[in-house]
Structure formats: structure tokens, C-alpha cells
Design an enzyme around this catalytic site. Sequence first.
Site, short mmCIF file in Angstrom:
data_model
loop_
_atom_site.label_atom_id
_atom_site.label_comp_id
_atom_site.label_asym_id
_atom_site.label_seq_id
_atom_site.Cartn_x
_atom_site.Cartn_y
_atom_site.Cartn_z
CG ASP A 60 25.99 25.22 1.30
OD1 ASP A 60 27.42 25.11 1.97
OD2 ASP A 60 25.81 26.84 1.03
CE LYS A 64 18.14 29.70 -1.87
NZ LYS A 64 19.28 29.40 -2.62
N GLY A 90 22.05 32.31 3.42
CA GLY A 90 22.86 33.56 2.89
C GLY A 90 22.17 34.24 1.40
N GLY A 93 19.28 33.69 0.29
CA GLY A 93 17.30 34.37 -0.26
C GLY A 93 16.51 33.63 1.34
CB VAL A 115 12.64 29.22 2.33
CG1 VAL A 115 11.80 27.56 1.61
CG2 VAL A 115 14.10 28.58 1.16
CB ILE A 171 9.69 28.00 6.29
CG1 ILE A 171 10.04 27.00 4.93
CG2 ILE A 171 7.57 27.51 6.38
CD1 ILE A 171 9.84 25.69 4.56
#
Length: 418
Positions: free
Chosen positions: A277, A177, A159, A161, A163, A155
Site C-alpha cells: 500500500d 493508530k 480504511g 483505523g 490516528v 488527526i
Amino acid sequence: MESLEHLNLSHNCLSGFIPKNFNEMNRSLEVDISYNDLQGPVPDNKAFQEAPIEALEGNKDLCGNVRGLRPCNPSFTRYEHMSRNKLVFSITFPLLGALLLLLASIGIYFILQKRKKDASTEHSEELLSISDFDGNILYSDIVKATDNFDDAYCIGKGGYGSVYKTKLPSASIVAVKKLHSLPNGERNFRKEFLNEIKALTEIRHRSIVKLYGFCSNAQHSFLVYEYLEKGSLATILNEEEKATELDWSKRLNIVKSVAHALSYMHHDCSPPIVHRDISSKNILLDRDNHAHVSDFGTAKLMKLDSSNWTEVAGTYGYIAPELAYTMKVTEKCDVYSFGVLALEVIKGKHPGDLIPSLSSPLTRENMVLKDVLDQRLPIPPPEVQDEVIQMLNIAITCLHANPQSRPSMNMIATLLSV
């Protein structure tokens, strides 16, 4: 040292003889070596020879042709040489012994690791159950439910991984994830994975995504989160129909939730956690449009006794400008990203070129509110408009070029709660 003019080594608990190369400090004007544990001859240069006794007193046994000191005994030179040889032997041999012991330990470690790897190639799971799930069952169920992480269940990708939406046999739906190896190697990949685990297992907040468990083995490394139905804020703002469902009250609540989550991370966690982030793609909404901060792969646990230098991490367009030249991580990096996010929620898209113009007081004075608001929504009613303006002003202060001039997240959360 040859160009040094002023040297003050007083009160430093220094011991032993003064090195002979201090004789070469010919430009020295003033020295002070008082109150140490020094002994032996004073260097033969102008600064030492003309030093007042106050600059030499308080030492063990200094000597030389200086007023207030006794003349040196000729045996001092021989004693100094013997002491240095003794010091070399006392340091060298223990170091050689320690080095041999270290090499032997490394050899034994690699032998044991090889045996351990050979014995566990068939099934090598390292699991931790944090919530109500059994670790071993969780691993098998996830691999089976996603058909070994088939793209059909994916879905979202980032950067670090991908999900996957996963329905477990218990009927629980979770977000998994799965991390993939980073371009700069396995070491950094493991570092990011463990950073996220460490950060999430130590924090509990209603506006921070819940971590149920994780797995790390030779085949897969993944994290298991609660599933949040509406997905990322970035996706919602990019789709007109979904964006218009987020009225001004809902948008205000989203920003407030993020502010409270960051305030908790910065001020209530020990050590403080800097997310690094914060962006709309890392803010997830549940069915009630409540915001949850997610994706702690780049999170940094702040060391209170260090300067916290690190490589640049984050999403382009949200990264604090000082990270480009200082590489020093502080909570104010998250504050800057929060300011960009708040503007994005108000404007309905990333503020982009609006950010530099907001640094000009003249531009801010001439700014018309309707030009900053998301044009897809009606003008906010008077009772909400004041809150939107307050949020806009707070966002602008978060974008200050000087990190020290930005408010703290605790202050922001308090202002938005009034």
C-alpha cells in the site's frame, strides 16, 4: 485417465498393487512404470500388455502375460483383496481415534477459553512494550490522554483505523493508530493488526516509521508510533503553501528515502516484506522533511517456498495492474506503486491519465518536461534538472505492464544514489 495416451510414472517410489481401473485406459499408447516398488498383476489393456520389459523393470514383484514377466499366481487376487482390507482398517481406525481426540481437545479448549474470559472481563489487556514505555502504564495513559479516543484528538482516518495525536505524561508525543473492525469480520481485523505488528517489530530503518508498542484487548486494539510533525505527503501536496515549500531537492530526497526503505524491506529482510500500500498518504514527513514509510496493515511477509497468493489490497490508483487478474503478490507490486508515487512527487498530484500514455514510446519522446513538472514550483536549475529527468525515467520503467520488466528496488535505490 480414460483419454490419457502417454503415462510415465517411473522412478516415483510407488508401492503396492496397480489399481484395477487402470484396465479402462483403452486409449493409452505408451506407459512406463519402471523402477518403483509395485507388485501384482499388470493391467489388462494394450498399453501395458505390449509394453517393453524396460518400461516395467525395477519393480518388486509384477506379473502377467507380458514378455519378461512371470505369469500371475491365482492366489495374488485373493492376497490383493486381503491387503486392501488390511490397509482400510489400518487407516480408518487411527483416523477415527484421532478425530475423537481432536473433538475432545476442541471441547476442552472452548471450556478453558470461556473460563478465562469470565475471569478477565474486568481487565483483559494483552500488551507488549517494544521501546522505553511500560506496557500497562502506556495503555492507561493513552486512553486517558485521548479521552477514550475522542474525535477531538483524531488527526487522520483510513480504511483500517483512525490516528490520534497523543501527549503522554512524560511529555512525549506519539501517534496512536486505533484499528476498527473491518466489514468482513473480526478475523480479518485481527489479521491486519497482527500483520502490521509483525512487520514493524522485525524491521529497523531510518526511513520507516518507528513502532513503540501495541495493545490488543476486548475494548481496544491500537498501535503506538513515533509522531511525525508534518504529516502525510498527500496532505502536503494538496495544500499549495506547503507544497511550494517542498522544492525540487527536497522532493528528490523524499523519493530517494522511500526507495531505500523499500529496498531494505525487499532485499535485506528475511523473509522479504512487501508493503502492498505504497501511496502518498502512507509517506509521513518529519520536521526536516525526511520521508518515513508507514501503515503496514496490509504488509505481506513473503514465503520463499510459496506462490504468495492473496486478496487485493492497497490504494486505488497505486495498485499494480497484474493484481486484478493474478492475485499473486511479489515485490514488483511495490515497484509499480513506487513509480506512481515518484510521478506524483514530480507532478505535484496523482498522475492519473498520464500513466497509460507513458506506456507509448512515441508519447514519451514528444513529452515536454515542463508539462510533467509541478507548475507551482519554478523550473529546476540545470544541476537538479538532470536528477529530476533521471527520476522520471526510472518512474516510467516502474510502470511497465510486465512485472518482470520492472527494475528491482535495490537497482532503483542504487541508481538514485549515484
